[in-house]
Design a protein around this motif. Structure first.
Motif, PDB file in Angstrom:
ATOM      1  N   ILE A  19       0.866  -1.180   0.000  1.00 40.53           N
ATOM      2  CA  ILE A  19       0.000   0.000   0.000  1.00 40.53           C
ATOM      3  C   ILE A  19       0.901   1.228   0.000  1.00 40.53           C
ATOM      4  O   ILE A  19       1.856   1.298   0.768  1.00 40.53           O
ATOM      5  CB  ILE A  19      -0.900   0.044   1.249  1.00 40.53           C
ATOM      6  CG1 ILE A  19      -1.912  -1.108   1.234  1.00 40.53           C
ATOM      7  CG2 ILE A  19      -1.627   1.375   1.339  1.00 40.53           C
ATOM      8  CD1 ILE A  19      -2.762  -1.174   2.484  1.00 40.53           C
ATOM      9  N   SER A  20       0.604   2.196  -0.861  1.00 42.55           N
ATOM     10  CA  SER A  20       1.337   3.462  -0.868  1.00 42.55           C
ATOM     11  C   SER A  20       0.353   4.600  -0.655  1.00 42.55           C
ATOM     12  O   SER A  20      -0.684   4.674  -1.318  1.00 42.55           O
ATOM     13  CB  SER A  20       2.084   3.647  -2.189  1.00 42.55           C
ATOM     14  OG  SER A  20       3.173   2.742  -2.289  1.00 42.55           O
ATOM     15  N   LEU A  21       0.693   5.489   0.268  1.00 45.42           N
ATOM     16  CA  LEU A  21      -0.216   6.560   0.674  1.00 45.42           C
ATOM     17  C   LEU A  21       0.477   7.910   0.555  1.00 45.42           C
ATOM     18  O   LEU A  21       1.499   8.152   1.206  1.00 45.42           O
ATOM     19  CB  LEU A  21      -0.641   6.328   2.133  1.00 45.42           C
ATOM     20  CG  LEU A  21      -1.621   7.316   2.748  1.00 45.42           C
ATOM     21  CD1 LEU A  21      -2.986   7.172   2.100  1.00 45.42           C
ATOM     22  CD2 LEU A  21      -1.718   7.085   4.261  1.00 45.42           C
ATOM     23  N   PRO A  22      -0.041   8.828  -0.291  1.00 48.79           N
ATOM     24  CA  PRO A  22       0.573  10.154  -0.392  1.00 48.79           C
ATOM     25  C   PRO A  22       0.279  10.976   0.853  1.00 48.79           C
ATOM     26  O   PRO A  22      -0.832  10.943   1.387  1.00 48.79           O
ATOM     27  CB  PRO A  22      -0.108  10.752  -1.628  1.00 48.79           C
ATOM     28  CG  PRO A  22      -1.440  10.071  -1.694  1.00 48.79           C
ATOM     29  CD  PRO A  22      -1.214   8.673  -1.165  1.00 48.79           C
ATOM     30  N   ILE A  23       1.283  11.714   1.308  1.00 49.23           N
ATOM     31  CA  ILE A  23       1.142  12.561   2.480  1.00 49.23           C
ATOM     32  C   ILE A  23       1.306  14.006   2.031  1.00 49.23           C
ATOM     33  O   ILE A  23       2.334  14.376   1.457  1.00 49.23           O
ATOM     34  CB  ILE A  23       2.200  12.215   3.546  1.00 49.23           C
ATOM     35  CG1 ILE A  23       2.125  10.729   3.922  1.00 49.23           C
ATOM     36  CG2 ILE A  23       2.021  13.098   4.767  1.00 49.23           C
ATOM     37  CD1 ILE A  23       0.785  10.277   4.459  1.00 49.23           C
TER      38      ILE A  23
END
Length: 275
Positions: free
Chosen positions: A231-235
């Motif tokens: 899972i990749s989550l932009p911050i």
């Protein structure tokens, strides 16, 4: 920026290739992307590609070496010789998004041409106070993502606005070659890069069955690292500015729950408050 294929394949070749290379024409320049180790065994493949690229009418070559995880003496010699040849013919070879291994090799080669190439590809460093603030936000977000997903592995990547890259700033559970390969990420052949560019979470239930990783060198690296899902989550900051990306990785293919998806969406939206 759109890409128009030239007479060399624009897709990554089979991952078993000694040196995966992708070539495209972009805005009148030839863009050459390379992944892997640039050593005496792989240099001939890149030399042949660069020779053909310099036959292009513009003779302007942009060499993306963000995925070159090792650059030996033979690789440095090729870069220097190609740059000199291009300049003598009225063209140019410019390094783009250089991996630290390439920069280090050029800086230490003792050749003025190498030092020039390294200097031209370096970016202006982020102010220290801003960097520390962003790292604190990413660290808190990564810890929260671990809690939400229960993943054993993960990393936080700081966004570098000067060259549009993501660079690993913190990690848990990984070793080489994963850390070298993903040290510098930019284009849309990784979950983290897509998350950064689209500003949306990217959930990959099975890396071997994902169109994102098919026929890319990244798939071999993920499998060697024991990654089955990610899972990749932009911050982002309050004003929408991208701070970086946090990613968690599971050892096996995983079906993420609706509750996890909602929690990750909330985390991404509130991450700027975590510091």
């Amino acid at each position: 920026m759109s890409s128009v294929p030239i007479d060399i394949a624009v897709q990554w070749p089979k991952t078993s290739s000694v040196l995966p290379i992708r070539v495209a024409e972009v805005d009148g320049r030839v863009l050459v992307r390379v992944a892997g180790e640039l050593d005496i065994a792989s240099v001939p493949a890149l030399a042949d590609t660069l020779e053909r690229a310099l036959e292009h009418p513009s003779r302007r070559v942009v060499l993306d070496v963000s995925r070159v995880t090792f650059c030996g003496t033979a690789g440095v010699e090729l870069l220097l010789a190609t740059a000199r040849r291009a300049r003598a013919a009225g063209g140019s070879v410019v390094l783009h998004r250089a991996h630290a291994s390439v920069l280090r090799a050029l800086q230490l080669c003792g050749d003025a041409e190498g030092e020039r190439m390294a200097r031209e590809t370096e970016t202006v460093p982020m102010p220290q106070h801003e960097r520390l603030l962003r790292l604190s936000v990413l660290s808190a977000a990564l810890s929260a993502a671990f809690t939400i997903t229960g993943a054993p592995m993960g990393n936080a990547q700081l966004y570098q606005p000067q060259d549009g890259t993501l660079r690993i700033a913190a990690q848990r559970g990984f070793r080489q070659p994963f850390l070298s390969y993903f040290a510098t990420v930019a284009d849309r052949d990784t979950a983290c890069a897509v998350a950064a560019q689209d500003r949306q979470p990217v959930l990959v239930n099975d890396v071997t069955d994902s169109a994102l990783f098919q026929a890319t060198p990244a798939l071999d690296v993920l499998q060697e690292a024991g990654v089955g899902a990610c899972i990749s989550l932009p911050i982002t900051a309050t004003d929408g500015t991208l701070i970086g990306v946090v990613s968690t990785h599971h050892a096996h293919a995983t079906r993420f729950t609706d509750e996890q998806r909602r929690a990750l969406q909330r985390l991404g939206a509130a991450a700027h408050l975590l510091s």
